[in-house]
Design an enzyme around this catalytic site. Structure first.
Site, PDB file in Angstrom:
ATOM      1  N   GLY A 305       0.753  -1.176   0.003  1.00  0.00           N
ATOM      2  CA  GLY A 305       0.099  -0.096   0.019  1.00  0.00           C
ATOM      3  C   GLY A 305       1.013   1.156  -0.054  1.00  0.00           C
ATOM      4  N   SER A 306       0.481   2.281   0.674  1.00  0.00           N
ATOM      5  CA  SER A 306       1.070   3.504   0.722  1.00  0.00           C
ATOM      6  C   SER A 306       2.535   3.467   1.110  1.00  0.00           C
ATOM      7  CB  SER A 306       0.220   4.640   1.507  1.00  0.00           C
ATOM      8  OG  SER A 306      -0.972   4.982   0.686  1.00  0.00           O
TER       9      SER A 306
END
Length: 593
Positions: A305-306
Site C-alpha cells: 500500500g502507501s
C-alpha cells in the site's frame, strides 16, 4: 495182564553258558565310544567349523547399539541472553526379551500416563519378544526418570540424553522455531540452521546379559558425539519483548488476523527485534495450531500500500525531475484508460506539493507524479530496493514477494504498482526499504546472525552484509524530510509522533485480495506504518503491519502508528539515543497559487 505205563525219561538239561565278561565290556565300551565320537564330532563342528557363525549369532543377541546424542548448540540474543538451551534429560528404553508377558500390562499402566504415551502403542513395543532394545520415550525430565527407575520394572531402563528448552517461552518463537521429538529442528532457525546447531551424534555398542544388565568386561565400542555450534543473533531480548507485547496487544484490540513488528538498525542492517502475533510456546508446540509454526515475517507476503510510495518517490525524483515542492493539482479520483483510481477519502481538488502528496498519502497525486517516468524505470527502482528478491535471511520458507517485469504488466498495472498495490513483499523487505532511505540511500542487506560460538566459547563473526548505493544521499535526505511531514497534524500519522524526537515515516492502508473472487471486495485491509528516528540522524527503523483488523479503524495511521510510537519510544530509551535537539524542516504541503 495189563500194560505197564511208559516210563518218562527226564529231559536232558543244557547248561547255560554266560558270555565272556571281557567281551561284554568291550561291546559296551564300543557303544560308549561311538556315542562319544558323535558328541565330539558335533563339538568339533560347533567349535571349529561353524564356530564363527554361532559366535557372531551370540554376539548379535548380546550386543546392543546405544545412540549418544550430541549437545545441541544454544541460541542467544546479541547480549548473550539464552533464547534456546539444551538441558539434561533421559531416554526410557525397554528390553522386551526379558519382560514376562504377565507383567506387560502393569508396566503399560504405570508408564503410559507418566510419559503421555498411547497405551496400545506402548503394549505393542513391549510385545516385541525377539527385540532386546526399543526406545519408549525421549527427552524425559530427570525427576520423571528417577520415578520410573524406582519402580524397578525388569526390562525397563534409562539412558542419558538432552532436551531443548526455551526459557522465554513464546518470545521470538516465529524466528527461533523449535526442536521436535526426534531431536531435529522443525521450524524457524532451529530448522534452517539444524546442521550447525545439531552437531554429530555418536554411538556405543555394549554387551547385554540375558537379564538385561550391561556386561562390564564385555564388548564395548564407542564413537563420541560432537557438540553442536551455538548461534548468536542480532536480536535484543528487551526490544523483542516490548515489540512482541505491543503487537500482541494491538492484534487483540483490533481483532486483526495477525501482526508483525520489526526493529532494525539502518546503518548495519541488523535486525534488533522480529515479533509476530499470534504466536506459540515452542516448549509445548504440539498444543498450538500448526499454522503458527511458520516465520510470518518472511513467509507471509502482503501488498504494502502507501508505505510503498516512497519507492515511487525515489524513482520520480531520481529519474523524473520531480522535487519536493513540485506542484500538482490533485482531484480525489482519476481515470486511466478504462479504470478509475481514487484516494482513500473524498475531497475537492487540492493544489499540493509533491511533499504534500506524500504527507497526505494521495493515490491520485502519486499517479500524476509517476507519469513522468517509464514503467521500466519504476520497475528498476523497485528491484534496486529489494522488491521481488529474497532477503537471504536464514529462515525457512521465505517468499520473494510478487513483482512482475513490465512486459507482463497490463495497460493499467503501473498505476496501482506506483501506490503499492498489485505488488507484494514480506515484512523484512519493507523494513529494509525504509532502512535504505534512513541510511542515506545505501541499502545494507538485513542480517539476523551476529556469529557462531564454537569450542571453548570461541566466537566467530558472521560475514559483513552486502551494501549498495540505491539512490543518492541527496534524494534520500529529501525523502526523509518529506516523511517528517507525515507525522505532522496535517499528515496521516500524527499518532506516530514522539515528544522530543524528530520522526519520519509513512502510513499504509492496502486492500487484501479476497481469495474467493480474486478481487479486493470483502478481503479486508492491511494497516501498516514504517518509519525511523531521529529523522536527522537515523539510528532505528520500526515497521508495523496488521493484517485484516476488524475493530476500530483499519487505516495505518490509526491502527499501526500507535504501535510504532510505543516500540520506537522504548527502543530509543533502551539504546540511550538522545534527541538531536535540531528543528524539523518546514514541510510545505500546499502549493501556492
Amino acid at each position: 495182564m495189563g500194560r505197564r505205563p511208559p516210563v518218562r525219561r527226564p529231559r536232558t538239561r543244557v547248561p547255560f553258558h554266560r558270555r565272556d565278561p571281557l567281551k561284554r565290556l568291550n561291546v559296551g565300551l564300543l557303544v560308549v565310544a561311538f556315542v562319544l565320537s558323535l558328541f565330539a564330532g558335533r563339538l568339533v563342528q560347533l567349535q571349529t567349523i561353524e564356530s564363527g557363525k554361532y559366535t557372531a549369532q551370540a554376539m548379535r543377541q548380546r550386543l546392543q547399539t546405544i545412540d549418544l546424542p550430541a549437545v545441541r548448540g544454544g541460541i542467544t540474543d546479541a547480549q548473550g541472553h539464552p533464547l534456546a538451551i539444551t538441558v539434561e534429560a533421559r531416554a526410557i528404553f525397554a528390553d522386551p526379551f526379558v519382560i514376562k508377558p504377565e507383567r506387560r500390562q502393569a508396566i503399560v499402566n504405570a508408564l503410559a500416563p507418566t510419559l503421555g504415551l498411547d497405551p496400545a502403542g506402548l503394549m505393542k513395543l513391549l510385545s516385541k519378544q525377539k527385540s532386546r532394545f526399543v526406545y519408549l520415550a525421549h527427552g524425559v525430565r530427570p525427576d520423571q526418570a528417577r520415578l520410573i527407575t524406582s519402580w524397578k520394572f525388569l526390562g525397563i531402563g534409562t539412558l542419558p540424553e538432552y532436551r531443548r528448552e526455551y526459557p522465554n517461552n513464546s518470545l521470538g518463537a516465529g524466528v527461533i522455531g523449535f526442536v521436535n521429538g526426534e531431536g531435529d529442528g522443525a521450524a524457524g532457525l532451529e530448522q534452517s540452521m539444524n546442521g550447525v546447531l545439531s552437531g554429530r551424534a555418536g554411538w556405543q555398542r555394549v554387551e547385554i546379559s540375558p537379564t538385561g544388565q550391561h556386561i562390564p568386561m564385555g564388548e564395548d565400542q564407542k564413537r563420541p558425539s560432537v557438540p553442536g555450534t551455538g548461534v548468536r543473533l542480532t536480536l535484543m531480548r528487551d526490544l523483542q519483548f516490548k515489540a512482541q507485547a505491543e503487537i500482541e496487544k494491538q492484534v487483540r484490540a483490533t481483532g486483526a488476523r495477525s501482526g508483525t513488528v520489526i526493529v532494525m538498525d539502518p546503518r548495519t542492517g541488523k535486525l534488533l527485534a522480529m515479533a509476530s502475533a499470534p504466536g506459540y510456546d515452542p516448549n509445548d508446540y504440539t498444543r498450538s495450531n500448526q499454522n503458527r509454526w511458520n516465520s510470518p515475517l518472511v513467509q507471509d507476503s502482503y501488498e504494502p500500500g502507501s508505505t510503498g510510495k516512497v519507492v515511487t518517490a525515489a524513482a520520480v525524483m531520481e529519474k523524473g525531475g520531480i522535487r519536493p515542492d513540485t506542484p500538482f493539482t490533485v482531484p480525489d479520483r482519476i481515470r486511466k484508460y478504462d479504470r478509475p483510481f481514487n484516494d482513500s477519502h473524498r475531497h475537492a481538488p487540492e493544489r499540493l506539493t509533491f511533499a504534500g502528496v506524500l504527507a497526505k498519502s494521495s493515490n491520485v497525486g502519486t499517479i500524476l507524479a509517476s507519469d513522468g517516468i517509464s514503467s521500466q524505470q519504476l520497475y528498476q527502482t523497485l528491484r534496486a530496493f529489494g522488491f521481488g528478491q529474497k532477503t537471504g535471511l536464514p529462515l525457512p520458507g521465505e517468499t520473494a514477494g510478487l513483482l512482475k517485469p513490465p512486459a507482463q504488466w497490463s495497460g493499467t498495472d503501473r498505476y496501482p504498482i506506483a501506490f503499492g498495490q498489485t505488488v507484494s513483499v514480506n515484512a523484512v523487505q519493507m523494513a529494509s526499504v525504509y532502512a535504505t532511505i534512513a541510511n542515506g540511500g545505501v541499502r545494507v542487506a538485513p542480517s539476523l546472525i551476529e556469529g557462531t560460538v564454537g569450542e571453548n566459547d570461541k566466537f566467530t563473526s558472521a560475514a559483513a552484509p552486502a551494501r549498495k548505493q540505491v539512490i543518492s544521499a541527496a534524494t534520500a535526505r529529501q525523502i526523509s524530510d518529506m516523511l517528517e511531514g507525515v507525522t505532522t497534524p496535517e499528515g496521516t500519522a500524527p499518532k506516530a509522533r514522539i515528544p522530543g524526537y524528530r520522526v519520519a515515516g509513512k502510513t499504509g492502508t492496502a486492500d487484501i485480495v479476497n481469495p474467493r473472487c480474486g478481487c479486493y471486495e470483502g478481503g479486508g485491509h492491511t494497516a501498516s506504518f514504517a518509519g525511523f528516528a531521529p529523522a536527522d540522524d537515523p539510528q532505528l527503523v520500526v515497521q508495523v503491519v496488521l493484517q485484516a483488523p476488524r475493530r476500530g479503524s483499519h487505516y495505518g495511521g490509526e491502527a499501526a502508528a500507535p504501535v510504532f510510537k510505543n516500540v520506537m519510544s522504548f527502543a530509543l530509551q533502551t539504546q540511550k539515543i538522545p534527541p538531536t535537539g535540531s528543528e524539523p524542516p518546514i514541510t510545505k504541503i500546499y502549493a501556492g497559487g
